[in-house]
Design a protein around this motif. Structure first.
Motif, short mmCIF file in Angstrom:
data_model
loop_
_atom_site.label_atom_id
_atom_site.label_comp_id
_atom_site.label_asym_id
_atom_site.label_seq_id
_atom_site.Cartn_x
_atom_site.Cartn_y
_atom_site.Cartn_z
N GLU A 369 0.85 -1.18 0.00
CA GLU A 369 0.00 0.00 0.00
C GLU A 369 0.90 1.24 0.00
N LEU A 370 0.28 2.39 -0.28
CA LEU A 370 1.07 3.62 -0.32
C LEU A 370 1.75 3.90 1.02
N SER A 371 1.15 3.45 2.11
CA SER A 371 1.75 3.66 3.43
C SER A 371 3.02 2.84 3.63
N VAL A 432 4.92 4.09 -7.77
CA VAL A 432 4.12 4.66 -6.67
C VAL A 432 3.59 6.04 -7.07
N VAL A 433 4.44 6.86 -7.69
CA VAL A 433 4.01 8.19 -8.13
C VAL A 433 2.90 8.08 -9.17
N LYS A 435 0.80 5.61 -9.58
CA LYS A 435 -0.42 5.14 -8.93
C LYS A 435 -1.12 6.26 -8.17
N ARG A 436 -0.33 7.11 -7.51
CA ARG A 436 -0.91 8.21 -6.74
C ARG A 436 -1.68 9.18 -7.65
N TYR A 437 -1.19 9.33 -8.88
CA TYR A 437 -1.83 10.26 -9.82
C TYR A 437 -2.81 9.54 -10.77
#
Length: 473
Positions: A369-371, A432-433, A435-437
């Motif tokens: 997960e992002l965390s 990760v970047v 996926k966040r966007y």
């Protein structure tokens, strides 16, 4: 029994993956010869002995649409034909049903589960699909029309409305009697319990139903914390939930929590297969080209889909070449520097691709997960450092054995460590970047990551060599 039937029977008894692959190749070759000879009787007997999934695979590998239609028409009975249709890939299904009248298609699919009916109709052109729907009985077509209105690849589009549910005031004895009399419910894995408004309030297993006294009401023994999905949930998210909680089926509810269908584990297996294939294609830079297009699309269509990603690689290579030109004086002064340029580029690209693949897979399956990014980043950077240290020592030893300038070997070793740390850092952060966007992370794992790592690796290596040029001469 003729020789071909004897041969097929012997092949049917084979076991093991190697034997299975050989068996299918022999069957495919036999079908081709029978088609060329026009031995329809032998071919019909052969096809009748095959499982619908195997027939679908056979149709996929036949050379022409005419051959597909010929073999399909030999399948008996019609119920087996329908099962073959549900197993076919989209391109094969369209070719197989090209000349089949709409009325015959309506008859063929009427006994399929509604989700399979919707799949077949989705694979047909819109006008033919609507024509088939008009020829189906209203009670059969109503549920299929409901499924067709959902967006593709969502829970609503892949669910089946054939499920077993009961009101919460029902007793265990009544539930068992109703279950015994149920016909059009497909495979019953769970009993779903609803309130007076048909809203999902709980679920219980068949084992629970058999272990309580006959007069126990379902509302007393149900599990009320039900794992369910909405109709607009992405199918890959559905697959994650089924895998995470080890479910055989998962209920689908609308915005009002009304139970509208279920998704069974066999459909989830197909989702996982398609998702894995899609990710592999994306990571190779051909994410838009579907697997079945390898068999059905033209070469020009494939070029149009693949060219943008290969052009990305080409531009990256030109940039790498420009870096070499920028450091041309260093290379002219110490030609031995050229020896290790491919080594740095290859190691950076390979290590980066390994890291990005692990990260993308973790993000896709929900294991990362992002965390978790900070912890995963530290781990991957440490891995890059240790691998770089190991490779640097090996390179330094090679330089000593080959009597190459030991200072150059030291430069290569340091550059290797730095390049691999940068490579793993980029490969970890980039997915990760994205996926966040809201961008699919798989696009970062193909030519983009490897090309970026080539550029940074070469720049680091030649930059260090230039810095200590006086000691390399």
């Amino acid at each position: 029994m003729d020789r071909l039937d004897i041969k097929t029977d012997r092949l049917d008894k084979g076991t093991g993956s190697g034997r299975t692959a050989s068996r299918f190749d022999v069957i495919l070759d036999s079908v081709g010869r029978l088609l060329r000879r026009g031995a329809i009787g032998n071919l019909e007997r052969m096809v009748s002995k095959m499982h619908p999934a195997d027939v679908a695979k056979l149709l996929h590998h036949l050379n022409s649409a005419q051959e597909k239609r010929t073999v399909f028409e030999l399948i008996k009975p019609d119920s087996s034909k329908a099962q073959v249709l549900s197993e076919l890939e989209e391109g094969d299904l369209g070719e197989t049903l090209t000349d089949v009248p709409a009325a015959d298609i309506a008859v063929l699919i009427k006994d399929l589960p509604d989700d399979d009916q919707a799949y077949v109709l989705n694979c047909l052109p819109e006008d033919r699909s609507q024509e088939v729907l008009k020829l189906m009985k209203p009670e059969d077509s109503a549920e299929v029309k409901d499924l067709l209105r959902y967006e593709p690849k969502t829970a609503g589009a892949i669910m089946t409305t054939e499920y077993f549910s009961l009101p919460e005031h029902t007793t265990a004895e009544e539930a068992i009697h109703k279950l015994q009399g149920a016909k059009d419910t497909g495979n019953v894995f769970y009993v779903y319990v609803t309130d007076k408004d048909d809203k999902l309030v709980g679920v219980l297993s068949l084992r629970q139903l058999l272990q309580v006294s006959p007069q126990t009401r379902l509302g007393i023994m149900i599990k009320r914390d039900v794992i369910s999905v909405a109709t607009d949930t992405d199918q890959e998210e559905v697959a994650k939930l089924v895998g995470r909680y080890n479910l055989l089926a998962i209920p689908v509810v609308d915005r009002d929590s009304t139970l509208v269908g279920i998704i069974t584990v066999d459909d989830v297996v197909d989702i996982i297969h398609d998702a894995a294939t899609e990710d592999m294609l994306k990571m190779s830079g051909t994410q838009i080209e579907e697997e079945d297009e390898l068999m059905h699309s033209s070469a020009f269509h494939a070029v149009r889909l693949r060219a943008p990603w290969l052009l990305t690689n080409l531009i990256g290579s030109i940039v790498s070449g420009s870096i070499l030109w920028f450091f041309r004086f260093t290379i002219q002064e110490v030609v031995a520097v050229v020896t290790f340029i491919p080594v740095i580029a290859a190691m950076g690209g390979n290590v980066g691709l390994q890291s990005s693949t692990l990260i993308i897979r973790g993000l896709a399956t929900g294991r990362i997960e992002l965390s978790d990014v900070r912890r995963v980043f530290k781990r991957e950077v440490l891995i890059g450092f240790l691998i770089g240290l190991l490779c640097g020592v090996v390179t330094l030893a090679f330089a000593a054995v080959m009597h190459i300038n030991l200072t150059l070997g030291l430069v290569v070793g340091v550059a290797m460590v730095c390049a691999l740390v940068v490579s793993t850092s980029m490969a970890t952060i980039m997915p990760v970047v994205l996926k966040r966007y809201g961008v699919d992370p798989a696009v970062a794992a193909g030519p983009f990551v490897t090309t970026a790592n080539d550029i940074t690796g070469i720049a680091i290596y030649l930059g260090l060599a230039t810095a200590v040029l006086a000691h390399l001469k």
